[in-house]
Motif scaffolding. Structure first.
Motif, PDB file in Angstrom:
ATOM      1  N   ARG A   1      -5.947 -75.721  29.866  1.00 22.33           N
ATOM      2  CA  ARG A   1      -5.285 -75.395  31.129  1.00 22.33           C
ATOM      3  C   ARG A   1      -3.794 -75.741  31.070  1.00 22.33           C
ATOM      4  O   ARG A   1      -2.943 -74.980  31.538  1.00 22.33           O
ATOM      5  CB  ARG A   1      -5.943 -76.142  32.280  1.00 22.33           C
ATOM      6  CG  ARG A   1      -5.430 -75.690  33.662  1.00 22.33           C
ATOM      7  CD  ARG A   1      -6.003 -76.537  34.782  1.00 22.33           C
ATOM      8  NE  ARG A   1      -7.452 -76.601  34.731  1.00 22.33           N
ATOM      9  CZ  ARG A   1      -8.242 -75.649  35.203  1.00 22.33           C
ATOM     10  NH1 ARG A   1      -7.722 -74.567  35.763  1.00 22.33           N
ATOM     11  NH2 ARG A   1      -9.555 -75.765  35.123  1.00 22.33           N
TER      12      ARG A   1
ATOM     13  N   VAL B   1      -3.508 -70.182  37.705  1.00 19.33           N
ATOM     14  CA  VAL B   1      -3.871 -70.956  36.515  1.00 19.33           C
ATOM     15  C   VAL B   1      -4.794 -72.111  36.894  1.00 19.33           C
ATOM     16  O   VAL B   1      -5.804 -72.375  36.232  1.00 19.33           O
ATOM     17  CB  VAL B   1      -2.609 -71.477  35.805  1.00 19.33           C
ATOM     18  CG1 VAL B   1      -2.993 -72.421  34.665  1.00 19.33           C
ATOM     19  CG2 VAL B   1      -1.776 -70.317  35.274  1.00 19.33           C
ATOM     20  N   ASP B   2      -4.458 -72.795  37.977  1.00 25.23           N
ATOM     21  CA  ASP B   2      -5.274 -73.931  38.408  1.00 25.23           C
ATOM     22  C   ASP B   2      -6.659 -73.495  38.876  1.00 25.23           C
ATOM     23  O   ASP B   2      -7.596 -74.313  38.910  1.00 25.23           O
ATOM     24  CB  ASP B   2      -4.565 -74.685  39.543  1.00 25.23           C
ATOM     25  CG  ASP B   2      -3.302 -75.376  39.071  1.00 25.23           C
ATOM     26  OD1 ASP B   2      -3.197 -75.638  37.856  1.00 25.23           O
ATOM     27  OD2 ASP B   2      -2.412 -75.654  39.900  1.00 25.23           O
TER      28      ASP B   2
ATOM     29  N   ARG C   1      -0.615 -73.305  31.589  1.00 33.32           N
ATOM     30  CA  ARG C   1       0.446 -73.617  32.539  1.00 33.32           C
ATOM     31  C   ARG C   1       1.807 -73.556  31.854  1.00 33.32           C
ATOM     32  O   ARG C   1       2.779 -73.033  32.408  1.00 33.32           O
ATOM     33  CB  ARG C   1       0.238 -74.999  33.159  1.00 33.32           C
ATOM     34  CG  ARG C   1      -0.881 -75.067  34.192  1.00 33.32           C
ATOM     35  CD  ARG C   1      -0.938 -76.444  34.843  1.00 33.32           C
ATOM     36  NE  ARG C   1       0.295 -76.723  35.571  1.00 33.32           N
ATOM     37  CZ  ARG C   1       0.522 -76.363  36.829  1.00 33.32           C
ATOM     38  NH1 ARG C   1      -0.395 -75.689  37.502  1.00 33.32           N
ATOM     39  NH2 ARG C   1       1.661 -76.668  37.415  1.00 33.32           N
TER      40      ARG C   1
ATOM     41  N   VAL D   1     -12.457 -74.354  31.767  1.00 31.71           N
ATOM     42  CA  VAL D   1     -11.557 -74.574  30.645  1.00 31.71           C
ATOM     43  C   VAL D   1     -11.247 -76.060  30.538  1.00 31.71           C
ATOM     44  O   VAL D   1     -11.202 -76.781  31.537  1.00 31.71           O
ATOM     45  CB  VAL D   1     -10.242 -73.771  30.788  1.00 31.71           C
ATOM     46  CG1 VAL D   1     -10.524 -72.287  30.769  1.00 31.71           C
ATOM     47  CG2 VAL D   1      -9.491 -74.157  32.054  1.00 31.71           C
TER      48      VAL D   1
END
Length: 590
Positions: free
Chosen positions: A146, A135-136, A150, A141
């Motif tokens: 983000r 995700v990171d 998460r 985005v």
């Protein structure tokens, strides 16, 4: 569990098959489970209060695939970490494995007694870590998007925990063999009952009774409207402060979070400090009040109650407390009174984990999407009332590991008896909300953040401007609050203009507030010279114990002389006569 694990890889021959009696027993268990499910489907489902769940429409995770170089790096890291995990397990490297030992889901020794379960828990945590890294690694985005991804990923990975499934949870397997499957039948009974009522059960039903072992501080209901009842609590001291205290709890839950029992009741403690305490008990919304909105909660709710307390006691002004959403509306009330030239009705305002600026309002914003807004008419139905069970499920989702999956394991898989815990009873005691007010609150405050824009909101045609508030304010936040994050609560300091004191308490949204001094738990931080939250944290002074002790000193300095605790200071003996005993009818309405 050790013997069971050692037997797993062994071949079973025909001669080693279980005896007929064992086969009959487990066949009976399965048959009983099937019978329970069929009976539930026939009798319970037609009456079940099913709740629609929102489609949160989280962003497409396929964005991760856009950068193939980054994807290869992530895969390489995952392979390397997996090999490192295997090496650590083979060597018994305790230091390398201590991360899993800190996870409460895997505290039981059974997770370590058999190597296969140790591998399962370690591999699961490694997988979660790499999901979050992925995700990171998404490029292009916005931070808000983000954070939403998460949150979605955390929700999914918590649901995937091996602790949540019987075949990958050694505690559950042990219990199955210990009870010969009866735990699964008890768990199934619990689950079907919860499906019927449309809510996860967390505490034993019937363990608590309003007025007996919760909400039991003596008092009288002295005023009543279609929206709320006003409770006046009986004094326990010979004298009381001249300025009374009026508490506005959040109407999303019942008021007795502040009066759970005599040991941790804020109400009882405040009475014992020599304060004339009044409290608003909001009515759980039904069709009769479905159409009320912000104007009603400000004028017909808070200001009406302020005037009622002034009439009951003869006091010129009152101290006020607003908890959570009631604190947000209390800010509107103060601004409205300031604009009308009536600010003197309120001597001070205390805010329990309340927000006025929702720019950084925390994870709850992840559940307030445009898709949810479009669903509100369906959620409120023909009666225009939002079912409290939907809100309870939403708040539980913010801490799903503790408030959902923990109980899935305990109640459904292990078949444990429900505990007797007053805080959990309160958490399960949901209230319904007027659909119109709920929509306005989400749109105007959480989504559009209009409360901090001078003149963007009006109450009964009066523009609201928080910068006009000169009322002394005591602002309490919880360091671990996931509903009203401390940095967001701090922003009251940025918008009000009167005397302000900010206190950061240990723990979260509930335990950070309900922390009596006698418990000697947690701590609080102060820093009167801070001009930002970052500055506050960097230079705050820590004090062990409850912040209540700090608050009572602040209130005492603004409460005037003591007066005899008789006449008007006794519930029902003043101009407003007793209607019924506390806690009143409204808190019992469903």
């Amino acid at each position: 569990m050790g013997d069971l694990g050692e037997d797993w890889g062994r071949q079973t021959t025909v001669s080693e098959l279980p005896p007929l009696a064992e086969i009959q027993h487990w066949t009976g268990v399965v048959g009983q489970a099937q019978q329970m499910i069929m009976e539930h489907l026939v009798h319970a489902m037609p009456d079940a209060g099913s709740l629609p769940l929102p489609d949160m429409q989280f962003p497409d995770m396929g964005a991760i695939m856009g950068d193939t170089t980054r994807l290869v790096d992530l895969q390489s890291d995952a392979v390397g970490d997996a090999l490192g995990l295997w090496t650590a397990l083979m060597k018994g490297d305790v230091e390398a494995l201590k991360a899993a030992d800190r996870d409460r889901r895997f505290n039981a020794e059974a997770w370590r007694q058999t190597p296969i379960f140790d591998v399962i828990r370690q591999a699961y945590l490694l997988l979660c870590e790499h999901f979050m890294r992925a995700v990171d690694a998404i490029d292009g985005v916005e931070p808000e998007v983000r954070n939403k991804i998460r949150f979605a990923m955390r929700t999914v990975t918590e649901a995937m925990s091996p602790a949540n499934f019987p075949l990958t949870n050694p505690q559950v397997l042990e219990r199955i063999f210990e009870t010969r499957g009866q735990n699964l039948l008890r768990g199934l009974e619990h689950m079907l009952a919860d499906i019927t009522k449309g809510q996860l059960t967390q505490v034993r039903q019937g363990a608590f009774e309003l007025g007996r072992n919760i909400a039991a501080t003596p008092g009288k209901v002295i005023h009543e409207t279609p929206l709320y009842q006003l409770i006046h609590y009986a004094p326990t001291t010979e004298t009381v402060f001249e300025t009374p205290l009026l508490i506005f709890p959040a109407w999303i839950n019942r008021f007795y979070i502040l009066d759970l029992n005599q040991r941790n009741s804020f109400v009882r403690w405040a009475v014992d400090q020599g304060i004339s305490v009044f409290l608003v008990s909001w009515k759980s919304a039904d069709e009769s009040i479905a159409g009320i909105g912000m104007d009603d909660y400000v004028i017909g709710g808070q200001i009406d109650a302020i005037d009622a307390v002034r009439k009951a006691t003869g006091a010129e002004s009152v101290h006020t407390i607003g908890y959570c959403v009631a604190g947000s509306v209390l800010a509107m009330t103060l601004a409205y009174l300031a604009a009308k030239g009536e600010a003197g009705k309120v001597a001070s305002a205390t805010f329990f984990t309340a927000q006025v600026d929702f720019e950084e309002a925390g994870e709850l914003k992840h559940l307030l999407s445009d898709e949810l807004m479009a669903m509100l008419p369906m959620l409120t139905g023909d009666k225009g009332v939002l079912d409290g069970r939907f809100l309870a499920a939403s708040f539980n989702l913010l801490r799903a590991r503790d408030l959902i999956w923990n109980y899935v394991v305990q109640n459904y898989l292990l078949g444990e008896d429900y505990p007797e815990f007053d805080l959990l009873h309160w958490n399960n005691d949901t209230t319904n909300l007027p659909g119109e007010w709920h929509r306005d609150y989400i749109q105007a405050l959480y989504r559009d953040n209009r409360l901090v824009q001078p003149g963007a909101l009006s109450i009964a045609g009066v523009p609201i401007d928080l910068t006009k508030i000169l009322t002394p304010a005591y602002i309490q936040a919880g360091r671990e609050d996931h509903i009203a994050p401390a940095p967001s609560v701090w922003r009251i300091m940025d918008h009000f203009r009167g005397d302000r004191r900010f206190v950061l308490a240990g723990s979260g949204h509930v335990a950070g507030v309900v922390n009596p001094p006698a418990a000697k738990k947690y701590q609080y931080w102060t820093n009167p010279a801070a001009d930002s939250f970052a500055d506050f944290v960097a230079n705050a002074v820590e004090t062990p114990g409850s912040w209540w002790s700090d608050w009572i000193g602040w209130i005492a300095d603004r409460s005037g002389p003591k007066v005899p605790a008789k006449g008007k200071r006794v519930p029902g003996k003043g101009p407003l006569k007793a209607i019924e005993d506390a806690p009143g009818r409204y808190v019992r309405m469903r």
